[in-house]
Design an enzyme around this catalytic site. Structure first.
Site, PDB file in Angstrom:
ATOM      1  N   ASP A  82     -20.520  16.656 -27.342  1.00 57.90           N
ATOM      2  CA  ASP A  82     -19.721  16.796 -26.130  1.00 57.90           C
ATOM      3  C   ASP A  82     -19.350  15.394 -25.618  1.00 57.90           C
ATOM      4  OD1 ASP A  82     -18.562  18.238 -24.017  1.00 57.90           O
ATOM      5  OD2 ASP A  82     -20.364  18.035 -22.772  1.00 57.90           O
ATOM      6  N   HIS A  83     -18.099  15.209 -25.216  1.00 62.95           N
ATOM      7  CA  HIS A  83     -17.616  13.935 -24.678  1.00 62.95           C
ATOM      8  C   HIS A  83     -18.040  12.727 -25.516  1.00 62.95           C
ATOM      9  CE1 HIS A  83     -15.897  15.720 -21.126  1.00 62.95           C
ATOM     10  NE2 HIS A  83     -16.997  16.434 -20.988  1.00 62.95           N
ATOM     11  N   GLU A 134      -9.327  16.291 -25.676  1.00 64.07           N
ATOM     12  CA  GLU A 134      -8.934  16.660 -24.300  1.00 64.07           C
ATOM     13  C   GLU A 134      -7.611  16.005 -23.953  1.00 64.07           C
ATOM     14  OE1 GLU A 134     -12.126  16.738 -21.445  1.00 64.07           O
ATOM     15  OE2 GLU A 134     -10.860  15.981 -19.834  1.00 64.07           O
ATOM     16  N   HIS A 182     -16.313  18.814 -13.487  1.00 68.35           N
ATOM     17  CA  HIS A 182     -17.700  18.793 -13.947  1.00 68.35           C
ATOM     18  C   HIS A 182     -18.607  18.746 -12.721  1.00 68.35           C
ATOM     19  CE1 HIS A 182     -15.761  16.933 -17.594  1.00 68.35           C
ATOM     20  NE2 HIS A 182     -16.529  17.829 -18.162  1.00 68.35           N
ATOM     21  N   GLY A 183     -19.764  19.387 -12.809  1.00 66.15           N
ATOM     22  CA  GLY A 183     -20.732  19.313 -11.716  1.00 66.15           C
ATOM     23  C   GLY A 183     -20.388  20.255 -10.574  1.00 66.15           C
ATOM     24  N   GLY A 212     -17.760  24.536 -16.306  1.00 68.68           N
ATOM     25  CA  GLY A 212     -17.933  25.983 -16.100  1.00 68.68           C
ATOM     26  C   GLY A 212     -18.742  26.339 -14.858  1.00 68.68           C
ATOM     27  N   THR A 213     -19.650  25.470 -14.445  1.00 65.36           N
ATOM     28  CA  THR A 213     -20.503  25.784 -13.291  1.00 65.36           C
ATOM     29  C   THR A 213     -19.685  25.890 -12.008  1.00 65.36           C
ATOM     30  OG1 THR A 213     -22.341  24.607 -14.294  1.00 65.36           O
ATOM     31  CG2 THR A 213     -22.470  24.952 -11.909  1.00 65.36           C
ATOM     32  N   THR A 235     -24.450  22.163 -15.462  1.00 69.64           N
ATOM     33  CA  THR A 235     -25.080  21.995 -14.147  1.00 69.64           C
ATOM     34  C   THR A 235     -25.788  23.278 -13.684  1.00 69.64           C
ATOM     35  OG1 THR A 235     -23.336  20.411 -13.634  1.00 69.64           O
ATOM     36  CG2 THR A 235     -24.634  21.203 -11.782  1.00 69.64           C
TER      37      THR A 235
HETATM   38  P1  13P Z   1     -20.696  21.788 -15.662  1.00 72.56           P
HETATM   39  O1  13P Z   1     -21.846  20.846 -15.597  1.00 72.56           O
HETATM   40  O2  13P Z   1     -19.842  21.743 -14.455  1.00 72.56           O
HETATM   41  O3  13P Z   1     -21.131  23.186 -16.011  1.00 72.56           O
HETATM   42  O4  13P Z   1     -19.753  21.280 -16.853  1.00 72.56           O
HETATM   43  C1  13P Z   1     -20.285  21.103 -18.122  1.00 72.56           C
HETATM   44  C2  13P Z   1     -19.299  20.471 -19.032  1.00 72.56           C
HETATM   45  O5  13P Z   1     -18.108  20.628 -18.887  1.00 72.56           O
HETATM   46  C3  13P Z   1     -19.819  19.633 -20.120  1.00 72.56           C
HETATM   47  O6  13P Z   1     -18.820  19.022 -20.850  1.00 72.56           O
END
Ligand code: 13P
Length: 291
Positions: A82-83, A134, A182-183, A212-213, A235
């Site tokens: 991821d990233h 992205e 994010h977060g 997603g959180t 998160t």
């Molecule tokens: P959240 O921490 O907001 O769920 O996002 C996770 C994310 O996008 C990781 O790349």
């Protein structure tokens, strides 16, 4: 079960309109929570490991555990970077045995993002590894309840540019910016569903939602109906597990030892992951190719 690439795990998700969860892990406790959720549900899962977590994970040792654990599991899984920002860490991830990598050039000018993504695609595909990239930028830092984040509308993905980007890079999945962060969200998330539908019309590869959180069930239903196929989630698992531990510790009379405390966190990660899998409408691999 052998590991899947991201391309394999998502191959029916565009036509069948469902999403697979990509759950970030940053230690053994989170890894076990996510893997056990997939095993109990009998559903595919994407294990997300962010480049920023390489150091705290001590990857050389961690990957011995993870690869062995995943190969001996009956659940279908993808190990996804991821990233990924640096060339070195993306190559390292491929070397470690990841079956999918994200190159995040979302802050680069369009041309440079295309050029660098293309280079990663050449290398990763030669090794049989999928690539996510992205376009547009999803703001915010994961896992920091102290800092509330706001979507930057000027960095939303342009549908026409997305179509070009996919053609020019040859990627397997595209992360889009349509209003998530994010977060933790500063205000109610406001998602641009019309934009997402337009991207879906122009792009036929799986689309990825970061951040997603904090979305409601209804938001998830709508983003999936509008074309999202992979949802990143971190998160929510982290905050819920910490809350569960905090609650146990608040009873000062109760004796609790370290193994039990860690199990409480792990069970919470498993529970939240299973809930999200339902919400994402993830389908068992065996059922996916039946339509
Ligand atoms: P959240 O921490 O907001 O769920 O996002 C996770 C994310 O996008 C990781 O790349």
């Amino acid at each position: 079960m052998p590991l899947l690439t991201l391309k394999e795990a998502l191959q029916f998700s565009v036509d069948q309109r469902y999403a697979v969860g990509a759950f970030n892990i940053a230690n053994y406790v989170m890894a076990e929570g996510v893997i056990r959720a997939a095993e109990e549900k009998g559903l595919p899962v994407i294990i997300n490991i962010a480049e920023v977590h390489f150091q705290i994970l001590d990857m050389d040792n961690f990957m011995h555990y993870l690869l062995d654990r995943v190969h001996r599991s009956p659940a279908p899984m993808v190990i996804h970077l991821d990233h990924g920002y640096t060339y070195e860490n993306i190559i390292k991830a491929i070397h470690y045995g990841f079956t999918s990598v994200m190159f995040d050039g979302s802050k680069l000018p369009y041309k440079e993002n295309v050029a660098r993504t293309r280079e990663i695609v050449r290398i990763a595909h030669a090794a049989g590894v999928s690539v996510e990239a992205e376009l547009g930028h999803v703001a915010g830092l994961e896992g920091e309840p102290g800092s509330a984040n706001e979507a930057d509308t000027s960095a939303f993905t342009e549908p026409e540019e997305a179509e070009r980007f996919v053609k020019e890079t040859g990627i397997d999945a595209l992360a889009v910016s349509i209003g998530t962060v994010h977060g933790v969200y500063k205000d109610e998330p406001r998602l641009d569903f019309a934009r997402l539908k337009e991207i879906r019309k122009r792009v036929d590869i799986p689309l990825v939602l970061h951040g997603g959180t904090g979305l409601s069930r209804e938001d998830f239903r709508k983003v999936i109906a509008s074309g999202i196929n992979k949802i990143n989630f971190f998160t929510g698992n982290s905050v819920s597990a910490v809350e569960a531990v905090r609650k146990e510790l608040s009873d000062k009379e109760r004796y609790i030892d370290l193994p039990e405390l860690i199990l409480i966190a792990q069970r919470k990660v498993k529970e939240v992951t299973m809930e999200q899998m339902e919400i994402f409408r993830t389908r068992p691999l065996a059922e996916q190719d039946k339509e």
